[in-house]
Design an enzyme around this catalytic site. Sequence first.
Site, PDB file in Angstrom:
ATOM      1  N   GLU A 175      -4.477   7.592  -6.756  1.00 52.68           N
ATOM      2  CA  GLU A 175      -3.431   6.675  -6.328  1.00 52.68           C
ATOM      3  C   GLU A 175      -3.386   5.477  -7.254  1.00 52.68           C
ATOM      4  OE1 GLU A 175      -4.625   5.555  -2.439  1.00 52.68           O
ATOM      5  OE2 GLU A 175      -4.185   7.507  -1.565  1.00 52.68           O
ATOM      6  N   PHE A 226      -1.433   3.781   1.999  1.00 58.65           N
ATOM      7  CA  PHE A 226      -2.160   4.882   1.371  1.00 58.65           C
ATOM      8  C   PHE A 226      -3.044   5.633   2.349  1.00 58.65           C
ATOM      9  CE2 PHE A 226      -4.258   0.825   0.058  1.00 58.65           C
ATOM     10  CZ  PHE A 226      -5.365   0.903   0.896  1.00 58.65           C
ATOM     11  N   ARG A 237      -4.668  -6.420   0.854  1.00 59.85           N
ATOM     12  CA  ARG A 237      -4.972  -5.286   1.717  1.00 59.85           C
ATOM     13  C   ARG A 237      -4.430  -5.561   3.120  1.00 59.85           C
ATOM     14  NH1 ARG A 237      -9.363  -1.591   1.470  1.00 59.85           N
ATOM     15  NH2 ARG A 237      -8.842   0.147   2.859  1.00 59.85           N
ATOM     16  N   LYS A 292      -3.602   1.726  -8.219  1.00 60.43           N
ATOM     17  CA  LYS A 292      -4.298   0.574  -7.658  1.00 60.43           C
ATOM     18  C   LYS A 292      -3.469  -0.657  -7.958  1.00 60.43           C
ATOM     19  CE  LYS A 292      -8.296  -2.145  -7.022  1.00 60.43           C
ATOM     20  NZ  LYS A 292      -7.366  -3.083  -6.375  1.00 60.43           N
ATOM     21  N   GLU A 323      -1.339  -1.674   0.991  1.00 60.57           N
ATOM     22  CA  GLU A 323      -1.349  -2.865   0.154  1.00 60.57           C
ATOM     23  C   GLU A 323       0.004  -3.560   0.281  1.00 60.57           C
ATOM     24  OE1 GLU A 323      -4.301  -3.117  -1.415  1.00 60.57           O
ATOM     25  OE2 GLU A 323      -3.967  -4.737  -2.858  1.00 60.57           O
ATOM     26  N   ARG A 334      -7.953  -7.789   5.294  1.00 58.77           N
ATOM     27  CA  ARG A 334      -9.243  -7.120   5.093  1.00 58.77           C
ATOM     28  C   ARG A 334     -10.344  -7.686   5.981  1.00 58.77           C
ATOM     29  NH1 ARG A 334     -12.846  -6.025  -0.131  1.00 58.77           N
ATOM     30  NH2 ARG A 334     -13.918  -7.879   0.558  1.00 58.77           N
TER      31      ARG A 334
END
Length: 502
Positions: free
Chosen positions: A206, A292, A213, A208, A257, A228
């Site tokens: 994937e 994701f 997050r 980045k 994200e 996060r």
Amino acid sequence: MLLAELAAAWRAVSETSARREKTALIAACLRDAGPEEAPLVVHYLAGELPQRQIGIGPSALGDRPTASPSPGLSVSRVDAVFSEIKAASGPGSVAGKRRLLRALLAEATGPEQEFLVRLLAGDLRQGALEGVMTEAIAKAAGIPAAAVRRAVMLRGSLSAVAVAALSGGAEALSAFTLRVGRPVRPMLASSAPSLEEALKGEMALEWKMDGIRAQLHVEGEQVRVFTRTLEEITSRVPEVVERVRALGLRSAILDGELIALREDGRPHPFQVTSARAATRSGGIGGLSLFAFDVLHLDGVDLLDEPGSVRGEALVRALPEPLRMPRTVTAELPEAEAFLAGALARGHEGVLLKSLGTPYTAGRRGAGWIKVKPRHTLDLVVLAVERGSGRRRGTLSNLHLGARDPRTGGFVMLGKTFKGLTDRMLAWQTERFTGLKTADDGWTVTVRPVQVVEIAFDGLQRSPRYPGGLALRFARVLRYRSDKTAEEADTIDTVRALAGFEP
DNA sequence: TTCCGACAGTGGGGTCGCAAT
DNA sequence: ATTGCGACCCCACTATCGGAA
């Protein structure tokens, strides 16, 4: 429980380096604390407060009143005062907070003061945080550590799990299950220097992205967003909430994200994303979601399913523009092409995900591996700061500069203390002591002659440094004593690398 | 006996909100 | 209006312990 007992336990834990002994000491302390105070002991010995933050930072911890001659403070009284300090707000509140703190410290003995100040400064340094605390809870309750760890990841809270474990044992822990609306610890990635090292058999790759997050909890009309660290930021990202609500999902927990993109689809610098996500007044908008992973979908928990199954569920749950670009391959050339594509679009790199592993929340396991390209520069050390903690007595934190060919001087680009082995630390302490030109007690200024090779992730605009540029995540690779300062990289090279006008 | 995963520690730059100046 | 502080985004890396191989 008396604060004095807790402070004594902290002292004992600090003084041993054996983790099993630390665990045993903390477990004993947990058993001694009653059910009322056990959660406080868990928080404090893990270096946290149940209130999270109370508005006391390093500058408020400077002056201490005379210590009380005899111990009288209880752990629960400390907790009550912390709540009172947190509650203070509005004009005059800073002074009010400090008054309350001072009064608390005046009730404490010397060792108790030491403990409280270190706790509030986030500076316990006893070699026991969440990991050791998890073991200690398991030991005190007589149940396997794995059960405690799993409960913590699902519940997101050490102390809640500790209370359940101590009062109800393993049975009570099985009550902690995934629940929509309650955030879980996010799964983290380890890193590898190259695709070659990271790619093991067939894996998902994937992009980045350099964003924030986010964990999204969807239940009918309601959408909530967590960071996060499990902070809720729902009200700061209305555009994301609206976009997800419009999908009409029945129930879901998504991981992804958030990032600010330009019109051409390339990412803004991280600073732009960060500012948008941090603005509370809302309405700035402009953050895009790239999900994701999916931990729960329409009443079915998926976090124990292998990555491949969760990947398929994600495709069912979300349309393509809301999903992180992804491919599956076992072939290195294909992976390299995918990485090149991500970089060409301005992203940081790629993540490689094993197709077989479940969502192991809260751990930085081998299931997810990130690969990012690395930039390097040869820079000159301008000054060094003294280290603290285990680096006390050494010269640790390097001030880094690029050569300015026009003035013959140097332009500071940032600092770093990372990447140093103990041997390098010893060597540089000696070296820079010999090059000292000034010393204010904290920072030692040196003759700018020592070249060091620095790795970094990128350049960002800086309001702090004279060149208007700063290194992101700089770390030391090696000293280049084979080079002179005249051979170091110039600020022109750095500006060209940045690709923007500072 | 050696290897390796997990953990703790040591901090880096940038941004916002709020209170103080 | 500006400054300082606290909180929290992003994060890399090494040393160490102790269980696994």
